[in-house]
Design a protein around this motif. Structure first.
Motif, PDB file in Angstrom:
ATOM      1  N   ALA A 280       0.847  -1.180   0.000  1.00  0.00           N
ATOM      2  CA  ALA A 280       0.000   0.000   0.000  1.00  0.00           C
ATOM      3  C   ALA A 280       0.888   1.236   0.000  1.00  0.00           C
ATOM      4  N   LEU A 326      -7.386   0.367   4.477  1.00  0.00           N
ATOM      5  CA  LEU A 326      -6.165  -0.432   4.521  1.00  0.00           C
ATOM      6  C   LEU A 326      -6.485  -1.840   4.999  1.00  0.00           C
ATOM      7  N   ASN A 419      -0.590  -6.161   3.889  1.00  0.00           N
ATOM      8  CA  ASN A 419      -1.928  -5.622   3.651  1.00  0.00           C
ATOM      9  C   ASN A 419      -2.999  -6.699   3.717  1.00  0.00           C
ATOM     10  N   MET A 484      -3.491  -0.662  -4.795  1.00  0.00           N
ATOM     11  CA  MET A 484      -2.605  -1.640  -4.181  1.00  0.00           C
ATOM     12  C   MET A 484      -1.636  -2.174  -5.226  1.00  0.00           C
TER      13      MET A 484
END
Length: 516
Positions: A280, A326, A419, A484
Protein backbone atom coordinates in the motif's frame (compact mmCIF):
# COMPACT_ATOMS: atom_id res chain seq x y z
CA UNK A 1 15.25 5.96 9.57
CA UNK A 2 12.81 3.89 11.61
CA UNK A 3 14.11 0.46 10.66
CA UNK A 4 11.64 -1.35 12.88
CA UNK A 5 8.81 0.10 10.83
CA UNK A 6 10.60 -0.73 7.58
CA UNK A 7 10.94 -4.32 8.68
CA UNK A 8 7.22 -4.44 9.34
CA UNK A 9 6.27 -2.76 6.12
CA UNK A 10 8.22 -5.01 3.76
CA UNK A 11 7.96 -8.25 5.64
CA UNK A 12 4.24 -8.15 6.27
CA UNK A 13 2.63 -10.30 8.90
CA UNK A 14 1.60 -8.63 12.15
CA UNK A 15 -2.01 -8.94 13.27
CA UNK A 16 -4.69 -10.26 10.96
CA UNK A 17 -8.46 -10.20 11.09
CA UNK A 18 -9.59 -13.80 10.92
CA UNK A 19 -8.51 -15.00 14.34
CA UNK A 20 -9.02 -18.58 15.41
CA UNK A 21 -10.49 -18.93 18.85
CA UNK A 22 -10.59 -22.67 19.20
CA UNK A 23 -7.83 -25.21 18.63
CA UNK A 24 -6.59 -24.70 15.09
CA UNK A 25 -4.96 -27.08 12.67
CA UNK A 26 -4.66 -27.86 9.01
CA UNK A 27 -3.64 -25.71 6.09
CA UNK A 28 -5.11 -23.18 3.73
CA UNK A 29 -8.48 -23.53 2.04
CA UNK A 30 -7.06 -22.09 -1.15
CA UNK A 31 -3.70 -22.31 -2.83
CA UNK A 32 -0.98 -19.86 -1.89
CA UNK A 33 1.49 -21.02 -4.53
CA UNK A 34 2.08 -20.36 -8.19
CA UNK A 35 0.69 -23.45 -9.95
CA UNK A 36 2.69 -26.22 -11.52
CA UNK A 37 1.83 -27.23 -15.06
CA UNK A 38 -0.94 -29.74 -15.66
CA UNK A 39 0.14 -33.27 -14.80
CA UNK A 40 3.38 -32.23 -13.13
CA UNK A 41 4.30 -33.67 -9.77
CA UNK A 42 6.91 -32.19 -7.45
CA UNK A 43 10.33 -33.71 -7.96
CA UNK A 44 13.09 -33.66 -5.36
CA UNK A 45 16.55 -32.30 -5.90
CA UNK A 46 18.34 -29.27 -7.24
CA UNK A 47 19.51 -25.93 -5.90
CA UNK A 48 17.32 -22.84 -6.15
CA UNK A 49 19.33 -19.62 -6.55
CA UNK A 50 17.37 -16.71 -5.08
CA UNK A 51 18.21 -13.02 -5.34
CA UNK A 52 17.05 -10.72 -2.53
CA UNK A 53 17.59 -7.04 -1.77
CA UNK A 54 20.02 -5.88 0.87
CA UNK A 55 23.08 -3.82 1.67
CA UNK A 56 26.35 -5.16 3.04
CA UNK A 57 26.41 -2.34 5.61
CA UNK A 58 23.06 -3.43 7.08
CA UNK A 59 23.64 -7.19 7.49
CA UNK A 60 22.36 -8.75 10.71
CA UNK A 61 22.47 -12.33 11.93
CA UNK A 62 20.20 -11.93 14.96
CA UNK A 63 16.74 -13.50 14.35
CA UNK A 64 15.26 -11.08 16.89
CA UNK A 65 17.16 -8.06 15.63
CA UNK A 66 16.02 -5.54 13.08
CA UNK A 67 16.47 -6.99 9.61
CA UNK A 68 16.73 -4.02 7.27
CA UNK A 69 17.79 -6.46 4.51
CA UNK A 70 15.26 -8.69 2.80
CA UNK A 71 18.13 -11.11 2.16
CA UNK A 72 18.78 -11.49 5.90
CA UNK A 73 15.09 -11.95 6.65
CA UNK A 74 14.75 -14.61 3.96
CA UNK A 75 17.69 -16.59 5.33
CA UNK A 76 16.48 -16.35 8.92
CA UNK A 77 12.92 -17.34 7.93
CA UNK A 78 14.09 -20.51 6.20
CA UNK A 79 16.35 -21.55 9.10
CA UNK A 80 14.17 -20.52 12.07
CA UNK A 81 10.42 -21.15 12.30
CA UNK A 82 7.87 -18.76 13.76
CA UNK A 83 4.89 -20.03 15.76
CA UNK A 84 2.43 -19.24 12.95
CA UNK A 85 2.69 -18.12 9.32
CA UNK A 86 0.46 -16.30 6.83
CA UNK A 87 -2.23 -18.26 5.03
CA UNK A 88 -5.08 -17.40 2.72
CA UNK A 89 -8.30 -18.55 4.40
CA UNK A 90 -7.69 -18.21 7.30
CA UNK A 91 -4.84 -15.76 7.01
CA UNK A 92 -2.99 -17.29 9.97
CA UNK A 93 -2.06 -20.97 9.89
CA UNK A 94 0.06 -23.25 12.09
CA UNK A 95 3.81 -23.67 11.92
CA UNK A 96 5.83 -24.43 15.05
CA UNK A 97 2.60 -24.00 16.99
CA UNK A 98 0.31 -26.79 15.81
CA UNK A 99 -2.78 -25.40 17.54
CA UNK A 100 -3.97 -22.77 19.97
CA UNK A 101 -6.95 -21.88 22.10
CA UNK A 102 -8.14 -18.92 24.12
CA UNK A 103 -9.66 -18.41 27.53
CA UNK A 104 -13.23 -17.19 27.68
CA UNK A 105 -12.10 -13.61 28.27
CA UNK A 106 -9.75 -13.76 25.25
CA UNK A 107 -6.76 -12.69 27.35
CA UNK A 108 -4.98 -16.00 27.88
CA UNK A 109 -3.84 -18.01 24.86
CA UNK A 110 -2.30 -21.48 25.01
CA UNK A 111 -0.14 -22.76 22.14
CA UNK A 112 0.56 -26.46 21.59
CA UNK A 113 3.80 -27.18 19.74
CA UNK A 114 4.02 -29.34 16.64
CA UNK A 115 4.77 -33.01 17.24
CA UNK A 116 8.24 -34.08 16.21
CA UNK A 117 9.63 -30.55 16.02
CA UNK A 118 13.41 -30.66 16.43
CA UNK A 119 16.30 -28.29 16.19
CA UNK A 120 18.80 -28.93 13.44
CA UNK A 121 21.13 -30.60 15.92
CA UNK A 122 18.47 -33.22 16.67
CA UNK A 123 17.31 -31.98 20.07
CA UNK A 124 13.54 -31.62 20.54
CA UNK A 125 11.90 -28.21 20.76
CA UNK A 126 10.45 -27.55 24.20
CA UNK A 127 8.02 -24.99 25.56
CA UNK A 128 10.93 -23.57 27.58
CA UNK A 129 12.83 -22.88 24.34
CA UNK A 130 9.85 -21.01 22.94
CA UNK A 131 9.25 -18.99 26.11
CA UNK A 132 12.94 -18.04 26.32
CA UNK A 133 12.85 -16.95 22.66
CA UNK A 134 9.66 -14.90 23.02
CA UNK A 135 10.96 -13.17 26.14
CA UNK A 136 14.19 -12.36 24.33
CA UNK A 137 12.14 -10.93 21.45
CA UNK A 138 9.95 -8.93 23.82
CA UNK A 139 13.00 -7.45 25.53
CA UNK A 140 14.46 -6.04 22.31
CA UNK A 141 14.07 -2.26 21.77
CA UNK A 142 11.10 -2.86 19.45
CA UNK A 143 9.69 -5.77 21.44
CA UNK A 144 6.64 -3.90 22.70
CA UNK A 145 5.43 -3.30 19.13
CA UNK A 146 6.25 -6.85 18.04
CA UNK A 147 4.25 -8.42 20.88
CA UNK A 148 1.87 -5.60 21.87
CA UNK A 149 -0.08 -6.06 25.05
CA UNK A 150 2.13 -8.91 26.27
CA UNK A 151 4.60 -8.23 29.08
CA UNK A 152 7.69 -10.47 29.37
CA UNK A 153 6.51 -11.84 32.72
CA UNK A 154 3.26 -12.95 31.06
CA UNK A 155 5.02 -15.33 28.69
CA UNK A 156 5.04 -18.67 30.48
CA UNK A 157 5.11 -22.45 30.20
CA UNK A 158 2.37 -24.77 31.42
CA UNK A 159 3.91 -28.19 31.03
CA UNK A 160 4.42 -28.66 27.29
CA UNK A 161 2.26 -25.65 26.46
CA UNK A 162 3.29 -22.05 25.80
CA UNK A 163 0.98 -19.52 27.46
CA UNK A 164 0.68 -15.85 26.49
CA UNK A 165 -1.38 -13.55 28.70
CA UNK A 166 -2.50 -10.26 27.13
CA UNK A 167 -3.19 -7.08 29.04
CA UNK A 168 -6.52 -6.85 27.23
CA UNK A 169 -8.96 -9.08 25.36
CA UNK A 170 -7.44 -9.88 21.97
CA UNK A 171 -9.33 -12.16 19.61
CA UNK A 172 -6.47 -11.87 17.09
CA UNK A 173 -3.48 -12.71 19.27
CA UNK A 174 -2.27 -15.75 17.26
CA UNK A 175 -1.62 -13.43 14.35
CA UNK A 176 0.86 -11.47 16.45
CA UNK A 177 3.12 -14.50 16.22
CA UNK A 178 3.49 -14.54 12.41
CA UNK A 179 6.32 -12.08 11.88
CA UNK A 180 9.34 -12.35 14.18
CA UNK A 181 8.69 -15.09 16.74
CA UNK A 182 11.71 -17.08 15.59
CA UNK A 183 12.55 -19.85 18.05
CA UNK A 184 16.08 -20.48 19.28
CA UNK A 185 17.40 -22.96 21.81
CA UNK A 186 17.14 -21.69 25.36
CA UNK A 187 20.19 -19.74 26.52
CA UNK A 188 21.73 -19.39 23.06
CA UNK A 189 24.76 -17.14 23.46
CA UNK A 190 24.89 -13.81 21.61
CA UNK A 191 28.07 -14.82 19.82
CA UNK A 192 26.34 -17.93 18.43
CA UNK A 193 23.21 -16.26 17.01
CA UNK A 194 24.33 -16.39 13.37
CA UNK A 195 25.09 -20.10 13.49
CA UNK A 196 22.54 -21.28 16.06
CA UNK A 197 20.49 -24.31 14.96
CA UNK A 198 16.94 -23.53 13.96
CA UNK A 199 13.83 -25.65 13.45
CA UNK A 200 13.07 -24.61 9.88
CA UNK A 201 12.94 -26.47 6.56
CA UNK A 202 16.54 -25.57 5.72
CA UNK A 203 19.83 -25.65 7.63
CA UNK A 204 22.60 -23.11 7.24
CA UNK A 205 25.56 -24.47 5.28
CA UNK A 206 27.54 -21.23 4.99
CA UNK A 207 27.13 -17.46 5.18
CA UNK A 208 29.48 -14.99 3.49
CA UNK A 209 29.00 -11.23 3.25
CA UNK A 210 25.22 -11.45 3.08
CA UNK A 211 25.16 -14.45 0.75
CA UNK A 212 24.28 -17.89 2.06
CA UNK A 213 23.76 -21.54 1.16
CA UNK A 214 21.02 -23.47 2.95
CA UNK A 215 20.55 -27.24 2.71
CA UNK A 216 17.40 -29.29 3.16
CA UNK A 217 16.41 -30.31 6.69
CA UNK A 218 15.63 -34.00 6.22
CA UNK A 219 13.86 -34.17 9.59
CA UNK A 220 11.60 -31.14 9.25
CA UNK A 221 8.32 -31.73 11.06
CA UNK A 222 6.37 -29.59 8.59
CA UNK A 223 6.30 -31.93 5.61
CA UNK A 224 8.28 -32.67 2.47
CA UNK A 225 11.03 -30.30 1.36
CA UNK A 226 11.92 -30.92 -2.28
CA UNK A 227 14.96 -28.76 -2.95
CA UNK A 228 18.42 -30.00 -1.99
CA UNK A 229 19.49 -26.45 -1.29
CA UNK A 230 18.70 -22.75 -1.60
CA UNK A 231 21.43 -20.25 -2.33
CA UNK A 232 20.61 -16.65 -1.39
CA UNK A 233 22.47 -13.87 -3.19
CA UNK A 234 22.31 -10.26 -1.96
CA UNK A 235 21.64 -7.41 -4.43
CA UNK A 236 21.62 -3.69 -3.70
CA UNK A 237 19.11 -2.78 -6.43
CA UNK A 238 16.11 -4.38 -8.15
CA UNK A 239 17.68 -3.61 -11.53
CA UNK A 240 20.88 -5.50 -10.76
CA UNK A 241 18.85 -8.44 -9.46
CA UNK A 242 16.59 -8.48 -12.52
CA UNK A 243 19.61 -8.38 -14.82
CA UNK A 244 21.09 -11.37 -13.01
CA UNK A 245 17.85 -13.29 -13.49
CA UNK A 246 17.64 -12.42 -17.17
CA UNK A 247 21.27 -13.51 -17.59
CA UNK A 248 20.60 -16.88 -15.95
CA UNK A 249 22.76 -16.18 -12.90
CA UNK A 250 19.89 -16.69 -10.45
CA UNK A 251 16.58 -18.56 -10.65
CA UNK A 252 14.36 -16.16 -8.70
CA UNK A 253 14.46 -12.38 -8.38
CA UNK A 254 12.42 -11.70 -5.26
CA UNK A 255 10.24 -8.58 -4.98
CA UNK A 256 11.79 -7.06 -8.07
CA UNK A 257 9.02 -4.62 -9.06
CA UNK A 258 6.91 -3.57 -12.05
CA UNK A 259 9.75 -2.10 -14.12
CA UNK A 260 11.51 -5.46 -14.21
CA UNK A 261 8.22 -7.19 -14.96
CA UNK A 262 7.69 -4.99 -18.01
CA UNK A 263 11.18 -5.89 -19.22
CA UNK A 264 10.46 -9.59 -18.81
CA UNK A 265 6.97 -9.62 -20.35
CA UNK A 266 8.17 -10.75 -23.77
CA UNK A 267 10.58 -13.36 -22.46
CA UNK A 268 8.96 -16.78 -22.77
CA UNK A 269 11.68 -18.29 -20.58
CA UNK A 270 10.78 -16.04 -17.62
CA UNK A 271 7.80 -16.38 -15.29
CA UNK A 272 6.21 -13.31 -13.72
CA UNK A 273 4.74 -14.24 -10.34
CA UNK A 274 2.26 -11.62 -9.10
CA UNK A 275 1.34 -11.39 -5.42
CA UNK A 276 -1.84 -9.31 -5.08
CA UNK A 277 -2.32 -6.84 -2.22
CA UNK A 278 1.41 -6.72 -1.54
CA UNK A 279 2.07 -3.04 -0.94
CA UNK A 280 0.00 0.00 0.00
CA UNK A 281 1.26 3.51 -0.87
CA UNK A 282 -1.38 5.82 0.64
CA UNK A 283 -1.32 9.60 0.90
CA UNK A 284 -1.52 10.72 4.54
CA UNK A 285 -3.51 13.83 5.52
CA UNK A 286 -3.01 15.11 9.06
CA UNK A 287 -6.36 15.22 10.87
CA UNK A 288 -5.38 16.74 14.22
CA UNK A 289 -4.70 20.23 12.93
CA UNK A 290 -3.57 22.07 9.82
CA UNK A 291 -5.23 22.47 6.40
CA UNK A 292 -6.61 18.93 6.23
CA UNK A 293 -8.17 18.70 9.68
CA UNK A 294 -11.67 19.22 8.21
CA UNK A 295 -13.20 15.87 7.17
CA UNK A 296 -14.84 17.61 4.18
CA UNK A 297 -11.42 18.58 2.83
CA UNK A 298 -10.12 15.04 3.21
CA UNK A 299 -13.19 13.69 1.43
CA UNK A 300 -12.67 16.22 -1.37
CA UNK A 301 -9.11 15.04 -1.97
CA UNK A 302 -10.23 11.41 -2.04
CA UNK A 303 -12.85 12.31 -4.63
CA UNK A 304 -10.33 14.23 -6.74
CA UNK A 305 -8.17 11.15 -7.34
CA UNK A 306 -8.41 9.18 -10.58
CA UNK A 307 -7.60 5.76 -9.16
CA UNK A 308 -7.57 3.87 -12.45
CA UNK A 309 -5.03 6.33 -13.86
CA UNK A 310 -2.89 6.01 -10.74
CA UNK A 311 -2.75 2.21 -11.03
CA UNK A 312 -2.08 2.36 -14.76
CA UNK A 313 0.65 4.99 -14.64
CA UNK A 314 2.32 4.51 -11.26
CA UNK A 315 2.09 0.72 -11.10
CA UNK A 316 2.22 0.02 -14.86
CA UNK A 317 -1.01 -1.91 -14.37
CA UNK A 318 0.58 -4.29 -11.85
CA UNK A 319 -1.93 -3.54 -9.14
CA UNK A 320 -5.58 -2.87 -8.36
CA UNK A 321 -7.77 0.09 -7.47
CA UNK A 322 -8.30 0.53 -3.72
CA UNK A 323 -11.03 2.17 -1.66
CA UNK A 324 -9.32 4.11 1.15
CA UNK A 325 -9.47 1.15 3.54
CA UNK A 326 -6.16 -0.43 4.52
CA UNK A 327 -6.09 -4.22 4.70
CA UNK A 328 -7.44 -5.10 1.25
CA UNK A 329 -6.19 -8.69 1.41
CA UNK A 330 -8.05 -9.44 4.63
CA UNK A 331 -10.76 -12.12 4.50
CA UNK A 332 -12.84 -9.65 6.53
CA UNK A 333 -12.25 -6.75 4.12
CA UNK A 334 -15.54 -4.91 3.45
CA UNK A 335 -15.92 -5.38 -0.29
CA UNK A 336 -19.53 -4.22 -0.16
CA UNK A 337 -18.65 -0.63 0.79
CA UNK A 338 -19.23 1.40 -2.36
CA UNK A 339 -16.12 2.00 -4.43
CA UNK A 340 -15.23 5.67 -4.21
CA UNK A 341 -14.91 7.16 -7.70
CA UNK A 342 -13.64 10.44 -9.05
CA UNK A 343 -16.15 13.25 -8.71
CA UNK A 344 -14.55 16.64 -9.31
CA UNK A 345 -17.82 18.53 -8.98
CA UNK A 346 -18.49 17.16 -5.52
CA UNK A 347 -14.85 17.67 -4.54
CA UNK A 348 -15.07 21.35 -5.47
CA UNK A 349 -18.37 21.68 -3.59
CA UNK A 350 -16.90 20.18 -0.42
CA UNK A 351 -13.86 22.43 -0.57
CA UNK A 352 -16.16 25.44 -0.89
CA UNK A 353 -18.27 24.30 2.08
CA UNK A 354 -15.11 23.87 4.15
CA UNK A 355 -13.87 27.32 3.09
CA UNK A 356 -10.60 25.70 2.03
CA UNK A 357 -8.00 28.25 0.95
CA UNK A 358 -7.42 27.55 -2.75
CA UNK A 359 -5.01 30.45 -3.10
CA UNK A 360 -2.28 28.64 -1.20
CA UNK A 361 0.11 25.95 -2.45
CA UNK A 362 0.38 22.93 -0.17
CA UNK A 363 3.50 20.78 0.06
CA UNK A 364 3.28 17.01 -0.41
CA UNK A 365 6.40 15.42 1.08
CA UNK A 366 7.73 12.14 -0.28
CA UNK A 367 10.85 9.99 -0.67
CA UNK A 368 12.24 7.70 -3.33
CA UNK A 369 12.59 4.74 -0.94
CA UNK A 370 10.57 2.46 -3.19
CA UNK A 371 9.74 2.49 -6.89
CA UNK A 372 6.62 4.47 -7.70
CA UNK A 373 6.33 6.38 -4.42
CA UNK A 374 7.50 9.76 -5.70
CA UNK A 375 5.68 9.16 -9.00
CA UNK A 376 2.44 8.61 -7.10
CA UNK A 377 2.89 11.95 -5.36
CA UNK A 378 3.48 13.76 -8.64
CA UNK A 379 0.40 12.27 -10.31
CA UNK A 380 -1.72 12.94 -7.22
CA UNK A 381 -0.66 16.59 -7.31
CA UNK A 382 -1.61 16.82 -10.98
CA UNK A 383 -5.03 15.25 -10.39
CA UNK A 384 -6.10 17.36 -7.38
CA UNK A 385 -5.10 20.50 -9.30
CA UNK A 386 -8.20 19.82 -11.42
CA UNK A 387 -10.26 20.34 -8.25
CA UNK A 388 -8.49 23.64 -7.64
CA UNK A 389 -5.99 22.40 -5.03
CA UNK A 390 -2.40 23.44 -5.74
CA UNK A 391 0.15 20.92 -4.47
CA UNK A 392 3.95 21.08 -4.69
CA UNK A 393 5.75 17.75 -4.44
CA UNK A 394 8.88 17.94 -2.27
CA UNK A 395 11.27 14.97 -2.32
CA UNK A 396 13.25 14.41 0.86
CA UNK A 397 16.23 12.23 1.64
CA UNK A 398 15.13 9.05 3.37
CA UNK A 399 16.65 9.82 6.77
CA UNK A 400 15.16 13.32 6.81
CA UNK A 401 11.73 12.08 5.80
CA UNK A 402 11.47 9.43 8.52
CA UNK A 403 12.90 11.69 11.20
CA UNK A 404 11.08 14.93 10.45
CA UNK A 405 8.03 14.20 8.28
CA UNK A 406 6.65 10.76 9.11
CA UNK A 407 4.01 11.02 11.88
CA UNK A 408 4.37 14.83 11.80
CA UNK A 409 3.65 16.18 8.30
CA UNK A 410 0.39 17.70 7.08
CA UNK A 411 0.49 15.87 3.73
CA UNK A 412 2.92 13.09 2.86
CA UNK A 413 3.28 9.68 1.29
CA UNK A 414 3.76 6.47 3.21
CA UNK A 415 3.97 2.80 2.32
CA UNK A 416 3.27 -0.56 3.92
CA UNK A 417 4.31 -3.97 2.63
CA UNK A 418 1.70 -5.88 4.58
CA UNK A 419 -1.93 -5.62 3.65
CA UNK A 420 -3.78 -8.78 4.65
CA UNK A 421 -5.24 -7.38 7.85
CA UNK A 422 -7.69 -4.59 8.63
CA UNK A 423 -6.91 -4.96 12.32
CA UNK A 424 -3.15 -4.59 11.81
CA UNK A 425 -3.61 -1.07 10.50
CA UNK A 426 -6.33 -0.23 13.01
CA UNK A 427 -4.05 -1.15 15.89
CA UNK A 428 -0.81 0.23 14.46
CA UNK A 429 -1.89 3.43 12.70
CA UNK A 430 -5.45 4.49 13.51
CA UNK A 431 -6.48 3.78 17.11
CA UNK A 432 -6.07 7.07 18.98
CA UNK A 433 -3.19 5.92 21.17
CA UNK A 434 -1.36 3.86 18.52
CA UNK A 435 2.38 4.45 18.40
CA UNK A 436 2.41 4.93 14.61
CA UNK A 437 -0.70 7.05 14.15
CA UNK A 438 0.40 8.53 10.85
CA UNK A 439 -2.48 11.00 10.47
CA UNK A 440 -2.83 11.88 14.14
CA UNK A 441 -6.40 10.59 13.86
CA UNK A 442 -8.44 10.41 17.05
CA UNK A 443 -11.94 9.02 16.67
CA UNK A 444 -13.75 7.69 19.73
CA UNK A 445 -16.26 5.77 17.63
CA UNK A 446 -13.42 4.00 15.78
CA UNK A 447 -11.62 3.25 19.05
CA UNK A 448 -14.77 1.74 20.51
CA UNK A 449 -15.35 -0.43 17.45
CA UNK A 450 -11.78 -1.71 17.61
CA UNK A 451 -12.01 -2.62 21.28
CA UNK A 452 -15.37 -4.29 20.73
CA UNK A 453 -14.01 -6.34 17.81
CA UNK A 454 -11.01 -7.51 19.84
CA UNK A 455 -13.31 -8.58 22.67
CA UNK A 456 -15.84 -10.39 20.46
CA UNK A 457 -15.41 -14.14 20.57
CA UNK A 458 -17.82 -15.17 17.82
CA UNK A 459 -16.11 -14.78 14.43
CA UNK A 460 -19.28 -13.82 12.57
CA UNK A 461 -20.19 -11.18 15.13
CA UNK A 462 -16.64 -9.89 15.12
CA UNK A 463 -16.80 -9.56 11.33
CA UNK A 464 -19.85 -7.31 11.69
CA UNK A 465 -18.00 -5.03 14.09
CA UNK A 466 -14.99 -4.98 11.78
CA UNK A 467 -17.32 -3.87 8.99
CA UNK A 468 -18.44 -0.93 11.13
CA UNK A 469 -14.81 -0.10 11.83
CA UNK A 470 -14.00 -0.06 8.11
CA UNK A 471 -16.97 2.17 7.33
CA UNK A 472 -15.70 4.73 9.84
CA UNK A 473 -12.23 4.54 8.30
CA UNK A 474 -13.71 4.97 4.81
CA UNK A 475 -15.71 8.04 5.88
CA UNK A 476 -13.31 9.93 8.11
CA UNK A 477 -9.70 8.68 8.29
CA UNK A 478 -6.64 10.56 7.16
CA UNK A 479 -5.75 8.21 4.31
CA UNK A 480 -6.13 8.32 0.56
CA UNK A 481 -5.50 4.72 -0.45
CA UNK A 482 -5.85 4.91 -4.22
CA UNK A 483 -4.49 1.48 -5.16
CA UNK A 484 -2.61 -1.64 -4.18
CA UNK A 485 0.66 -2.65 -5.81
CA UNK A 486 1.25 -6.27 -6.72
CA UNK A 487 4.36 -7.90 -5.36
CA UNK A 488 6.36 -9.20 -8.30
CA UNK A 489 8.89 -11.99 -8.46
CA UNK A 490 10.62 -13.11 -11.63
CA UNK A 491 11.52 -16.76 -11.99
CA UNK A 492 13.26 -19.03 -14.46
CA UNK A 493 11.06 -21.39 -16.48
CA UNK A 494 11.92 -24.45 -14.39
CA UNK A 495 10.84 -22.99 -11.03
CA UNK A 496 7.59 -24.32 -9.59
CA UNK A 497 5.30 -23.56 -6.64
CA UNK A 498 6.63 -20.20 -5.55
CA UNK A 499 4.42 -18.60 -2.88
CA UNK A 500 1.91 -16.02 -4.08
CA UNK A 501 1.02 -14.59 -0.68
CA UNK A 502 1.98 -10.95 -0.11
CA UNK A 503 4.47 -9.58 2.39
CA UNK A 504 6.04 -12.13 4.71
CA UNK A 505 4.37 -14.94 2.77
CA UNK A 506 6.88 -14.69 -0.04
CA UNK A 507 9.68 -16.15 2.09
CA UNK A 508 7.82 -19.46 2.47
CA UNK A 509 9.90 -21.31 -0.12
CA UNK A 510 9.82 -24.75 1.47
CA UNK A 511 7.42 -26.18 -1.13
CA UNK A 512 9.23 -24.78 -4.18
CA UNK A 513 10.84 -27.24 -6.60
CA UNK A 514 12.64 -27.40 -9.93
CA UNK A 515 11.20 -29.15 -12.99
CA UNK A 516 14.54 -30.13 -14.48
Amino acid sequence: MNWNRRQVLWAGGGIGAAGLLAACGGGDETSSKSPAKAGEKPRPGGTLRVGALGRASAITRDPHGTQANESDYLIISLVHDTLTVPGTKPNTVPRLAASWKASDDLKTWSFTLAKGAKFHDGTPVTAEDVVWSLKRLRNTPSGASRLPGIKPENIKTDGDTVVLVSDYANAELPQLTRLTTFVLKKDTAEKDLGKAPGTGPFKLDWFRSGNARLVRNEDWYGGDVYLDAIEVKIFESPQAMANALLAGQIDVASNVGAVAARTAEKREDIQIVRRPNDMAMPIVMRTTDGPFADAKVREALRLAVDREAMVKQVLSGYGTVANDILGTGDPAYAKDIAQRKRDLAKAKSLLKEAKFDLSKTYKLLTTEDIAGLAESATLFASQVREAGVKVEVVKQESATFWEKTWLKGDLYTTYWGTNDSVVFFASKTMVSDSGQNEAGWKNTEFDAAYKKAMATKDAAERAKVLHELQQIEYDESGYVLWGMADGIDLAAAAVRDLPTLPGYGRVQLETAWLAR
